[in-house]
Scaffold this motif. Structure first.
Motif, PDB file in Angstrom:
ATOM      1  N   ILE A  49       0.680  -1.130   0.212  1.00 60.35           N
ATOM      2  CA  ILE A  49       0.006  -0.041  -0.033  1.00 60.35           C
ATOM      3  C   ILE A  49       0.957   1.099   0.023  1.00 60.35           C
ATOM      4  O   ILE A  49       1.934   1.419   0.739  1.00 60.35           O
ATOM      5  CB  ILE A  49      -0.912  -0.061   1.258  1.00 60.35           C
ATOM      6  N   LYS A  50       0.601   2.003  -0.871  1.00 60.65           N
ATOM      7  CA  LYS A  50       1.276   3.468  -1.118  1.00 60.65           C
ATOM      8  C   LYS A  50       0.937   4.647  -0.379  1.00 60.65           C
ATOM      9  O   LYS A  50      -0.532   4.344  -0.292  1.00 60.65           O
ATOM     10  CB  LYS A  50       1.650   3.712  -2.472  1.00 60.65           C
ATOM     11  N   ASN A  51       1.524   5.535  -0.028  1.00 55.98           N
ATOM     12  CA  ASN A  51       1.092   6.624   0.435  1.00 55.98           C
ATOM     13  C   ASN A  51       0.156   6.575   1.677  1.00 55.98           C
ATOM     14  O   ASN A  51      -0.681   7.450   2.022  1.00 55.98           O
ATOM     15  CB  ASN A  51       0.365   7.631  -0.529  1.00 55.98           C
ATOM     16  N   PHE A  52       0.384   5.657   2.532  1.00 55.88           N
ATOM     17  CA  PHE A  52      -0.182   5.510   3.774  1.00 55.88           C
ATOM     18  C   PHE A  52      -1.856   5.627   3.822  1.00 55.88           C
ATOM     19  O   PHE A  52      -2.642   6.073   4.288  1.00 55.88           O
ATOM     20  CB  PHE A  52       0.076   6.311   4.743  1.00 55.88           C
ATOM     21  N   SER A  53      -2.470   4.733   2.545  1.00 57.48           N
ATOM     22  CA  SER A  53      -3.848   4.843   2.283  1.00 57.48           C
ATOM     23  C   SER A  53      -4.632   4.063   3.292  1.00 57.48           C
ATOM     24  O   SER A  53      -4.610   2.975   3.163  1.00 57.48           O
ATOM     25  CB  SER A  53      -3.961   4.441   0.708  1.00 57.48           C
ATOM     26  N   THR A  54      -5.051   4.939   3.936  1.00 56.07           N
ATOM     27  CA  THR A  54      -6.279   4.049   5.197  1.00 56.07           C
ATOM     28  C   THR A  54      -7.308   3.527   4.614  1.00 56.07           C
ATOM     29  O   THR A  54      -7.852   2.497   5.233  1.00 56.07           O
ATOM     30  CB  THR A  54      -6.576   4.995   6.186  1.00 56.07           C
ATOM     31  N   SER A  55      -7.873   3.908   3.491  1.00 54.10           N
ATOM     32  CA  SER A  55      -8.919   3.436   2.553  1.00 54.10           C
ATOM     33  C   SER A  55      -8.561   1.858   2.084  1.00 54.10           C
ATOM     34  O   SER A  55      -9.532   0.941   2.434  1.00 54.10           O
ATOM     35  CB  SER A  55      -9.714   4.214   1.905  1.00 54.10           C
ATOM     36  N   LYS A  56      -7.474   1.636   1.627  1.00 52.34           N
ATOM     37  CA  LYS A  56      -7.042   0.516   1.165  1.00 52.34           C
ATOM     38  C   LYS A  56      -6.602  -0.485   2.244  1.00 52.34           C
ATOM     39  O   LYS A  56      -6.950  -1.678   2.088  1.00 52.34           O
ATOM     40  CB  LYS A  56      -5.902   0.486   0.243  1.00 52.34           C
ATOM     41  N   LEU A  57      -6.115   0.034   3.283  1.00 47.26           N
ATOM     42  CA  LEU A  57      -5.939  -0.751   4.514  1.00 47.26           C
ATOM     43  C   LEU A  57      -7.178  -1.229   5.176  1.00 47.26           C
ATOM     44  O   LEU A  57      -7.376  -2.394   5.425  1.00 47.26           O
ATOM     45  CB  LEU A  57      -5.019   0.323   5.484  1.00 47.26           C
ATOM     46  N   PHE A  58      -8.258  -0.243   5.281  1.00 43.19           N
ATOM     47  CA  PHE A  58      -9.511  -0.890   5.701  1.00 43.19           C
ATOM     48  C   PHE A  58     -10.030  -1.948   4.797  1.00 43.19           C
ATOM     49  O   PHE A  58     -10.733  -2.646   5.386  1.00 43.19           O
ATOM     50  CB  PHE A  58     -10.514   0.413   5.908  1.00 43.19           C
TER      51      PHE A  58
END
Length: 94
Positions: A49-58
């Motif tokens: 995951i690039k740029n600390f994307s919280t939506s992708k992490l969720f």
């Protein structure tokens, strides 16, 4: 309100609760939220995951992992409130 594909109402409420406390009350940055979740739930695949994307992490988190984050965040919030109350009582006694 239309729910995005892959999200249920329950998951959406969990994400909203996590963000309400960390982002809006505590003013944490996206990077801080991302790093806290990765530290709390090391099994969540986050290396690509690039740029600390919280939506992708969720999206990659399970309901139980989100529940774990919520539990820990609420415990931190309770501890902070207790410390603030204790400090206020000590200041009043002076």
């Amino acid at each position: 309100m239309r729910i995005p594909e892959g999200l249920t109402v329950e998951k959406d409420k969990q994400i909203n609760l996590i963000l309400a406390i960390t982002k809006h009350q505590w003013k944490w940055s996206r990077k801080a939220i991302f790093m806290y979740i990765v530290k709390t739930c090391p099994n969540v695949p986050s290396s690509d995951i690039k740029n600390f994307s919280t939506s992708k992490l969720f999206e990659r988190m399970t309901t139980s992992e989100k529940s774990l984050v919520i539990k820990r965040v609420l415990a931190m919030k309770k501890n902070l409130n207790t410390k603030q109350t204790f400090n206020n009582l000590n200041e009043e006694r002076k």
